[in-house]
Design a protein around this motif. Structure first.
Motif, PDB file in Angstrom:
ATOM      1  N   GLN A 105       0.804  -1.360   0.115  1.00 29.50           N
ATOM      2  CA  GLN A 105      -0.323   0.048   0.688  1.00 29.50           C
ATOM      3  C   GLN A 105       0.845   1.318  -0.109  1.00 29.50           C
ATOM      4  O   GLN A 105       2.152   1.890   0.227  1.00 29.50           O
ATOM      5  N   VAL A 106       0.180   2.448  -0.348  1.00 36.28           N
ATOM      6  CA  VAL A 106       1.474   3.561  -0.514  1.00 36.28           C
ATOM      7  C   VAL A 106       0.352   4.637  -0.380  1.00 36.28           C
ATOM      8  O   VAL A 106      -1.112   4.738  -1.009  1.00 36.28           O
ATOM      9  N   GLN A 107       0.571   5.473   0.617  1.00 34.86           N
ATOM     10  CA  GLN A 107       0.141   6.537  -0.022  1.00 34.86           C
ATOM     11  C   GLN A 107       0.967   7.864   0.133  1.00 34.86           C
ATOM     12  O   GLN A 107       1.818   7.790   0.083  1.00 34.86           O
ATOM     13  N   LEU A 108       0.000   9.117  -1.212  1.00 37.88           N
ATOM     14  CA  LEU A 108       0.485  10.635  -1.056  1.00 37.88           C
ATOM     15  C   LEU A 108      -0.132  11.220  -0.337  1.00 37.88           C
ATOM     16  O   LEU A 108      -1.255  11.302  -0.288  1.00 37.88           O
ATOM     17  N   VAL A 109       0.652  12.303   0.480  1.00 42.29           N
ATOM     18  CA  VAL A 109      -0.026  13.186   1.194  1.00 42.29           C
ATOM     19  C   VAL A 109       0.270  14.302   0.397  1.00 42.29           C
ATOM     20  O   VAL A 109       1.257  14.624   1.060  1.00 42.29           O
ATOM     21  N   GLU A 110      -0.462  15.258   0.468  1.00 40.53           N
ATOM     22  CA  GLU A 110       0.193  16.550   0.068  1.00 40.53           C
ATOM     23  C   GLU A 110      -0.024  17.553   0.928  1.00 40.53           C
ATOM     24  O   GLU A 110      -1.086  17.198   2.051  1.00 40.53           O
ATOM     25  N   SER A 111       0.818  18.948   0.973  1.00 37.04           N
ATOM     26  CA  SER A 111       0.345  19.785   1.960  1.00 37.04           C
ATOM     27  C   SER A 111       0.899  20.722   1.029  1.00 37.04           C
ATOM     28  O   SER A 111       0.999  21.347   0.187  1.00 37.04           O
ATOM     29  N   GLY A 112       0.536  22.620   1.534  1.00 34.86           N
ATOM     30  CA  GLY A 112       0.544  23.315   1.177  1.00 34.86           C
ATOM     31  C   GLY A 112      -0.204  24.466   0.729  1.00 34.86           C
ATOM     32  O   GLY A 112      -0.244  25.623   0.218  1.00 34.86           O
ATOM     33  N   GLY A 113      -0.942  23.670   0.367  1.00 38.24           N
ATOM     34  CA  GLY A 113      -2.456  24.574  -0.327  1.00 38.24           C
ATOM     35  C   GLY A 113      -3.080  25.864   0.964  1.00 38.24           C
ATOM     36  O   GLY A 113      -2.517  25.826   1.702  1.00 38.24           O
ATOM     37  N   GLY A 114      -4.260  26.404  -0.001  1.00 39.22           N
ATOM     38  CA  GLY A 114      -4.484  28.008   0.986  1.00 39.22           C
ATOM     39  C   GLY A 114      -5.187  29.146   0.548  1.00 39.22           C
ATOM     40  O   GLY A 114      -5.395  28.896  -0.861  1.00 39.22           O
ATOM     41  N   LEU A 115      -5.454  29.710   1.186  1.00 36.06           N
ATOM     42  CA  LEU A 115      -5.971  30.881   0.255  1.00 36.06           C
ATOM     43  C   LEU A 115      -5.147  32.193   0.141  1.00 36.06           C
ATOM     44  O   LEU A 115      -4.496  32.237   1.026  1.00 36.06           O
ATOM     45  N   VAL A 116      -4.833  32.807  -1.528  1.00 33.87           N
ATOM     46  CA  VAL A 116      -4.196  33.464  -1.246  1.00 33.87           C
ATOM     47  C   VAL A 116      -4.110  34.494  -2.688  1.00 33.87           C
ATOM     48  O   VAL A 116      -5.672  34.715  -3.293  1.00 33.87           O
ATOM     49  N   GLN A 117      -3.895  35.666  -2.886  1.00 30.77           N
ATOM     50  CA  GLN A 117      -4.245  36.856  -3.098  1.00 30.77           C
ATOM     51  C   GLN A 117      -3.745  36.873  -4.699  1.00 30.77           C
ATOM     52  O   GLN A 117      -2.735  36.271  -4.883  1.00 30.77           O
ATOM     53  N   PRO A 118      -3.911  37.067  -5.238  1.00 33.86           N
ATOM     54  CA  PRO A 118      -3.832  37.457  -7.264  1.00 33.86           C
ATOM     55  C   PRO A 118      -2.415  37.382  -6.963  1.00 33.86           C
ATOM     56  O   PRO A 118      -2.015  38.614  -6.206  1.00 33.86           O
ATOM     57  N   GLY A 119      -1.374  37.195  -7.758  1.00 37.71           N
ATOM     58  CA  GLY A 119      -0.372  37.755  -8.053  1.00 37.71           C
ATOM     59  C   GLY A 119       0.753  36.276  -6.986  1.00 37.71           C
ATOM     60  O   GLY A 119       2.146  36.945  -6.541  1.00 37.71           O
ATOM     61  N   GLY A 120       0.015  36.677  -6.038  1.00 35.35           N
ATOM     62  CA  GLY A 120       0.681  35.525  -4.630  1.00 35.35           C
ATOM     63  C   GLY A 120       1.372  34.197  -5.014  1.00 35.35           C
ATOM     64  O   GLY A 120       1.567  33.945  -6.265  1.00 35.35           O
ATOM     65  N   CYS A 132      -1.899  15.448  -6.487  1.00 38.33           N
ATOM     66  CA  CYS A 132      -0.355  14.814  -6.858  1.00 38.33           C
ATOM     67  C   CYS A 132      -0.615  13.570  -7.317  1.00 38.33           C
ATOM     68  O   CYS A 132      -1.404  12.550  -6.236  1.00 38.33           O
ATOM     69  N   ASN A 133       0.104  12.613  -8.012  1.00 36.72           N
ATOM     70  CA  ASN A 133       0.479  11.759  -8.834  1.00 36.72           C
ATOM     71  C   ASN A 133       1.974  11.035  -9.183  1.00 36.72           C
ATOM     72  O   ASN A 133       2.827  12.012  -8.910  1.00 36.72           O
ATOM     73  N   ALA A 134       1.626   9.505  -8.545  1.00 38.52           N
ATOM     74  CA  ALA A 134       3.106   9.083  -8.703  1.00 38.52           C
ATOM     75  C   ALA A 134       2.837   7.566  -9.259  1.00 38.52           C
ATOM     76  O   ALA A 134       2.036   7.166  -9.192  1.00 38.52           O
ATOM     77  N   GLU A 135       3.853   7.362 -10.172  1.00 36.90           N
ATOM     78  CA  GLU A 135       3.377   5.908 -10.622  1.00 36.90           C
ATOM     79  C   GLU A 135       5.219   5.242  -9.803  1.00 36.90           C
ATOM     80  O   GLU A 135       6.039   5.418 -10.122  1.00 36.90           O
ATOM     81  N   GLU A 181       0.130   3.595 -10.294  1.00 37.65           N
ATOM     82  CA  GLU A 181      -0.852   5.008 -10.347  1.00 37.65           C
ATOM     83  C   GLU A 181      -1.222   5.418  -9.436  1.00 37.65           C
ATOM     84  O   GLU A 181      -2.182   4.513  -8.955  1.00 37.65           O
ATOM     85  N   TRP A 182      -1.007   6.125  -8.545  1.00 34.06           N
ATOM     86  CA  TRP A 182      -0.991   6.945  -7.016  1.00 34.06           C
ATOM     87  C   TRP A 182      -1.293   7.772  -7.107  1.00 34.06           C
ATOM     88  O   TRP A 182      -0.857   9.156  -7.715  1.00 34.06           O
ATOM     89  N   TRP A 183      -2.679   7.963  -6.406  1.00 33.26           N
ATOM     90  CA  TRP A 183      -2.955   9.412  -6.046  1.00 33.26           C
ATOM     91  C   TRP A 183      -3.524  10.502  -4.896  1.00 33.26           C
ATOM     92  O   TRP A 183      -3.666   9.034  -3.803  1.00 33.26           O
TER      93      TRP A 183
END
Length: 121
Positions: free
Chosen positions: A1-16, A95-98, A109-111
């Motif tokens: 079993q594989v896990q892909l864990v994303e982070s870093g998203g959020g609310l940003v102003q245009p141009g950020g 995120c995606n990885a083979e 392929e994992w997501w």
């Protein structure tokens, strides 16, 4: 079993800017191509950027010059540096990885679960 864990998203102003991270864990022998995809409300999931095991990079036309993909093979991680954000970049980023779990075993392929990026003033 594989896990892909994303982070870093959020609310940003245009141009950020934002930096998305994704780390793979679990039964990993080798990782071929890694990438980022996004899906905006009411739209199909689309490729944003991919990076091969030899670091060949491919970008969607809409993000060329603004987004930079990179990977750290020692950490089984892929990153997406996003600059000059636009409202149309608002989406869930996946995120995606083979990944192969063992020598001679085919890649699968994992997501990840996705991280929300919202660009709004």
């Amino acid at each position: 079993q594989v896990q892909l864990v994303e982070s870093g998203g959020g609310l940003v102003q245009p141009g950020g800017s934002l930096r998305l991270s994704c780390a793979a864990s679990g039964s990993i022998f080798s990782i071929n191509t890694m990438g980022w995809y996004r899906q905006a409300p009411g739209k199909q999931r689309e490729m944003v950027a991919t990076i091969s095991s030899s670091s060949f990079k491919n970008y969607a036309d809409a993000v060329k010059g603004r987004f930079t993909i990179s990977r750290d093979n020692a950490k089984d991680a892929v990153y997406l540096q996003i600059t000059r954000l636009k409202p149309e970049d608002t989406a869930v980023y996946f995120c995606n990885a083979e990944i192969s779990p063992g020598r001679g075993i085919s890649e699968y392929e994992w997501w990840g679960q996705g991280t929300q990026v919202t660009v709004s003033s």
